[in-house]
Design a protein around this motif. Structure first.
Motif, mmCIF file in Angstrom:
data_model
loop_
_atom_site.group_PDB
_atom_site.id
_atom_site.type_symbol
_atom_site.label_atom_id
_atom_site.label_comp_id
_atom_site.label_asym_id
_atom_site.label_seq_id
_atom_site.Cartn_x
_atom_site.Cartn_y
_atom_site.Cartn_z
ATOM 1 N N SER A 1 -0.286 -2.670 5.861
ATOM 2 C CA SER A 1 -1.268 -2.307 4.841
ATOM 3 C C SER A 1 -2.619 -2.837 5.316
ATOM 4 C CB SER A 1 -0.892 -2.933 3.497
ATOM 5 O OG SER A 1 -0.859 -4.347 3.596
ATOM 6 N N GLN B 1 1.367 -6.354 3.710
ATOM 7 C CA GLN B 1 2.657 -5.651 3.660
ATOM 8 C C GLN B 1 2.843 -4.784 4.903
ATOM 9 O OE1 GLN B 1 3.707 -4.193 -0.531
ATOM 10 N NE2 GLN B 1 1.468 -4.190 -0.514
ATOM 11 N N TRP C 1 0.044 3.529 6.839
ATOM 12 C CA TRP C 1 -0.779 3.173 5.692
ATOM 13 C C TRP C 1 -2.191 3.690 5.917
ATOM 14 C CZ3 TRP C 1 2.250 -0.873 3.058
ATOM 15 C CH2 TRP C 1 1.848 -1.038 1.718
ATOM 16 N N GLY D 1 -5.945 2.188 1.896
ATOM 17 C CA GLY D 1 -4.866 1.453 1.249
ATOM 18 C C GLY D 1 -4.166 2.213 0.145
ATOM 19 N N ILE E 1 0.256 6.562 1.864
ATOM 20 C CA ILE E 1 1.037 6.417 3.091
ATOM 21 C C ILE E 1 1.326 7.825 3.617
ATOM 22 C CG2 ILE E 1 3.327 5.790 3.968
ATOM 23 C CD1 ILE E 1 3.067 3.318 2.040
ATOM 24 N N THR F 1 1.543 4.430 -2.427
ATOM 25 C CA THR F 1 2.255 3.344 -1.739
ATOM 26 C C THR F 1 3.523 2.918 -2.486
ATOM 27 O OG1 THR F 1 0.889 1.681 -2.813
ATOM 28 C CG2 THR F 1 0.124 2.493 -0.690
#
Lengths: 440, 166
Positions: A303, A308, A346, A350, A353, A370
């Motif tokens: 991310s 993450q 990603w 943010g 995906i 996400t």
């Protein structure tokens, strides 16, 4: 052998121009996708001297190519223009541009001095409001770097008209492919996002796969069969110098990707037939295991906040997408549609995906939030795979391979709305693109 | 002079690195073609005999790395041959068909090669004589985009050679 990056020194200076309050500025809304592209004109820039005449036309052409390529803008051809821009300083005859329905007008001037230094000035006008949009800018570079200057102007125009940052002054590292399907030769190559200025980074002796840029765009991680088995390498773009990162005997390593701070990477290590995710500190070279399962764990991507990792695993029986903390730990599955999911990436914003989906014998590039919600498939073909994000998170580039014995790989791009699918011009076959951040 | 020296030095480094690349993938590592110097197929101790008579490859079901009955029979033959011809070592190459992403297929090829290695070891071949590598979907032996070709591409190929294992 390797062309060094042009040393392009860009001085940005505000031209004398009063700051105007923007009342209802000309703005193209791209959130929901644009049905009607915004008409604009970009007449050839005004050459300050004879040395600048060719560049003046070329710069206007590249700006137009950038803007037209987004599908958000429609260029009004020069032949339809009523006014000619012969002086950068003269007042614009707005009525002439209104008459041909040019909503935006880009006016510029180019000067080249005896040392080859290029100075480009430009202004953007909201024709129907009869005023300048933003401030005039001056960009300075070298004649070699003229395309970058043009991309920077186009980025400014894009950003002023959409309210979002552009993506034209960026590069793409990819795998150049030649030879028949059964014995393809693959080399790492880097080019401008629009396919210009291709430079090869490796020779064709060793099979190479899936290059990935560092956050600053100055390094590339990739997988090479240089030693006979797949192993991850780090390569400096400027010098093309490379070093192996993982060389444990009896292992294979692949699918590397930088952390957002550039100090570590996450990758797949395969040992005794089992593939797990590891994270390597680039300073110490030490690797920590992130997953420990008999299933395949691969295609990891951080991310943007580095907290993450999204990855692909077949722990449920088929390849699906999972998210886990960047230090490892419990992973939650986020893909639940019908089919097989892979290569999650990603977005730089943010919020989304991008992934590859295989369903009913077709491949798709898609995006989802996400948490896995709001899945949207953007493409469909015999084989689409490996999405990479434009630096502004609005466009995705990917590999499309055609079917059969004559099948070949090419790069395509598509808007995250699913519009504006187009092939990226490359002189050879191409696969595994990775988009750089915007250049400084 | 100094600059010239540096130039020569760089040239030397380039030549050396080019030489060290001479045995890379892409130069007949596939195992699909007759290896030159593989010997006469009628000689049961030759790699050519191993490849053509014993059978150098086993095939897999989509996404699977489980050995089929036919596969195990071929591997029994491979194990016998390797146990007889102990001067040979083997590189086991795992491959996948083109339906699947690059990363996943690399991992899958690794699983397939490992399944073959484990079976050969269980039949008495020393693990130190075996090495595995995955080519994922990078080296299809058949290039049509149909199941007839895919089935042949989902394979693990045992490449024997008298050289060291790695």
């Amino acid at each position: 052998m390797i062309r060094l990056f042009m040393c392009l020194c860009l001085a940005v200076a505000v031209l004398a121009s009063p700051l105007r309050a923007q009342e209802g500025p000309l703005r193209i809304e791209i959130t929901e996708g644009v049905i009607e592209p915004l008409p604009y004109a970009v007449p050839s820039f005004v050459p300050g001297n004879a040395a600048a005449s060719e560049l003046s036309a070329n710069i206007a052409r590249v700006i137009a190519s950038d803007l037209n390529g987004t599908g958000l803008f429609r260029q009004i051809p020069d032949a339809a223009h009523i006014s000619r821009i012969t002086s950068f300083a003269s007042p614009v005859q707005f009525s002439d541009w209104k008459a041909i329905n040019a909503q935006a007008l880009i006016v510029g001037a180019v000067d080249v001095d005896a040392t080859g230094r290029v100075t480009v000035r430009f202004r953007l006008f909201d024709v129907f409001a009869g005023q300048e949009l933003g401030q005039g800018l001056q960009l300075v570079g070298t004649t070699d770097g003229w395309r970058r200057i043009a991309h920077k102007v186009a980025d400014q125009v894009y950003s002023r008209l959409t309210g979002e940052s552009g993506y034209f002054d960026s590069r793409v590292v990819f795998v150049s492919e030649t030879g028949p399907k059964g014995s393809r030769q693959k080399r790492l190559a880097i080019m401008d996002y629009d396919g210009a200025n291709v430079t090869y980074l490796t020779d064709a002796d060793a099979l190479v796969l899936a290059p990935r840029f560092s956050p600053l765009g100055n390094k590339v991680l990739y997988t090479s069969y240089e030693t006979g088995e797949p192993r991850i390498y780090e390569l400096e773009v400027g010098s093309a110098r490379r070093r192996p990162l993982e060389s444990q005997a009896g292992t294979m390593s692949f699918a590397p990707r930088f952390a957002p701070d550039g100090r570590s990477l996450v990758y797949s290590l395969s040992q005794s037939g089992n593939t797990d995710l590891f994270r390597m500190d680039l300073g110490t070279g030490r690797s920590d295991r992130l997953t420990s399962a008999p299933s395949i764990e691969t295609a990891p991507s951080f991310s943007p906040d580095g907290g993450q990792i999204v990855f692909e695993s077949d722990r449920s029986g088929t390849p699906q997408i999972y998210v886990m903390p960047a230090a490892g730990g419990e992973a939650r599955r986020i893909s639940f549609g019908q089919g097989r999911y892979g290569t999650p990436v990603w977005s730089p914003r943010g919020d989304l995906i991008a992934f590859t989906k295989q369903s009913k014998g077709r491949f798709h590039i898609g995006v989802m939030r996400t948490d896995g919600s709001e899945e949207r498939l953007l493409t469909a073909s015999f084989l689409d795979e490996g999405p990479t994000w434009a630096p502004n998170g609005r466009v995705i580039m990917f590999t499309r391979e055609t079917q059969g014995e004559q099948g070949s790989s090419n790069l395509y791009s598509v808007d995250i709305t699913g519009r504006n699918l187009r092939q990226v011009a490359t002189s050879t076959g191409a696969s595994d693109p990775a988009w750089s951040p915007l250049q400084e | 002079m100094n600059i010239l020296y540096k130039f020569l030095l760089i040239g030397t480094v380039l030549i050396v690195s080019a030489c060290s690349n001479s045995n890379l993938f892409g130069r007949g590592a596939d195992g699909s073609d007759l290896i030159s110097g593989a010997g006469d197929v009628s000689d049961p101790r030759s790699p050519a005999y191993f490849q053509q008579t014993v059978g150098d490859r086993v095939l897999f079901v989509v996404d699977q790395s489980t050995l089929t009955t036919e596969g195990r029979a071929i591997l029994d033959g491979q194990a016998d041959w390797l146990n007889t011809n102990t001067e040979f070592n083997a590189l086991i190459e795992g491959h996948a068909d083109e339906q699947g992403t690059r990363d996943y297929n690399l991992a899958l090829g690794g699983r397939r090669a490992n399944a073959v290695q484990e079976y050969l070891v269980s039949r008495g071949v020393a693990e130190t004589r075996l090495r595995i590598v995955s080519f994922g979907k990078e080296r299809p032996i058949e290039i049509c985009s149909e199941e007839a070709c895919y089935a042949k591409n989902r394979r693990a190929v045992t490449v024997v050679s008298a050289g060291p294992v790695s």
